[in-house]
Design a protein around this motif. Structure first.
Motif, short mmCIF file in Angstrom:
data_model
loop_
_atom_site.label_atom_id
_atom_site.label_comp_id
_atom_site.label_asym_id
_atom_site.label_seq_id
_atom_site.Cartn_x
_atom_site.Cartn_y
_atom_site.Cartn_z
N SER A 47 33.64 43.05 36.50
CA SER A 47 32.42 43.85 36.74
C SER A 47 32.90 44.48 38.32
N GLU A 68 35.59 47.61 27.55
CA GLU A 68 34.26 47.62 26.90
C GLU A 68 33.41 46.30 27.30
N GLU A 71 32.43 46.00 33.23
CA GLU A 71 31.54 47.06 33.73
C GLU A 71 32.09 47.66 35.09
N HIS A 96 30.11 51.56 29.49
CA HIS A 96 30.20 50.56 30.36
C HIS A 96 30.47 50.98 31.72
#
Length: 291
Positions: A47, A68, A71, A96
């Motif tokens: 992320s 994917e 994020e 994403h």
């Protein structure tokens, strides 16, 4: 930390620049963004927060790196930059990736939200002290990665800035300094260069360690900027934050300065008529401590 007036000026400048930003045909922000993502060692499933994401120079390489299952969140103070970045997200079909308008100096996310916080050619505009970097540490999970890239300031100790080609440095630097004094946004990066946190690898490391980071790595790497003419280089600078410098020069004088810059750069053409100017870029990464 930038004050309210400086923040408003940055907002207005990049809103005006957004349409042309990184669209001049000169490769600059794209290669830096790609290199930053590689240097940051972002991995699949991460992320990532991209601070000052602009039109996506680092945002889209980060999206490819996390895949994917990861994020990427981009934030930028400019609504126009966000508009163009979102167009790129839709065109690429990236489910994403999200982009929103937010002041990157104080990102409004909960603590421990991200595996990585990156900023390509953005954070150097307002970061001056360890205190300015701490908000990004707070957003990182244990062992998370902070990474940023900026035009090298190592040469400011000699009264130069490597973003300018050597042949036009003494011509443009006074205008840049005057612009910075008028805006107040960047002045400390040039005045008293020895106190500038970006002036040396040692000062960079100290700033980040004082902010609470560990395992600091600093790397300076030349980016070859290729243009077909001095005029194209001048046009390119108008599509970057340097537009603020040009706009502070009186119109007639600005035309004369631009013509002289173009003339000097044209003397650098190689046998194929191409001008290549190496611009040193500093890449910085550090980790949040593991608790």
């Amino acid at each position: 930390m930038g004050n309210a007036g400086n923040t408003e000026e940055m907002h207005d400048l990049f809103n005006k620049t957004a349409e042309a930003y990184d669209q001049s045909g000169v490769e600059f922000f794209g290669p830096i963004g790609r290199r930053l993502v590689e240097f940051s060692e972002i991995s699949a499933g991460n992320s990532v927060l991209d601070v000052g994401s602009g039109r996506g120079a680092a945002l889209f390489p980060a999206a490819a790196a996390v895949g994917e299952g990861g994020e990427v969140v981009g934030i930028d103070i400019s609504e126009e930059m966000v508009k163009y970045a979102l167009e790129g997200v839709r065109e690429r079909g990236l489910k994403h990736v999200g982009v929103s308008v937010m002041n990157g100096q104080r990102p409004e996310f909960e603590a421990d939200r991200f595996d990585a916080v990156i900023g390509s050619c953005s954070l150097f505009i307002w970061v001056k002290t360890a205190e300015d970097v701490r908000p990004y540490l707070e957003l990182l999970r244990d062992g998370g990665r902070f990474a940023t890239a900026a035009p090298s300031f190592f040469s400011t100790a000699q009264g130069k800035w490597a973003l300018f080609p050597e042949i036009v440095n003494e011509l443009l630097m006074p205008y840049m300094l005057q612009s910075l004094k008028q805006s107040g946004a960047y002045d400390s990066q040039f005045a008293n260069a020895g106190a500038n946190w970006l002036a040396t690898a040692e000062s960079i490391e100290k700033t980040l360690v004082d902010a609470g980071f560990v395992d600091v790595v600093v790397e300076e790497k030349d980016l070859p900027v290729v243009v077909k003419s001095g005029e194209q280089w001048v046009e390119f600078t108008y599509t970057t934050g340097m537009r603020g410098m040009w706009e502070r020069i009186e119109e007639n004088e600005r035309r004369e300065v631009a013509a002289e810059v173009s003339r000097r750069l044209d003397t650098l053409r190689d046998e194929n008529g191409i001008i290549t100017v190496p611009v040193p870029i500093v890449y910085i990464r550090a980790n949040a401590p593991k608790v």
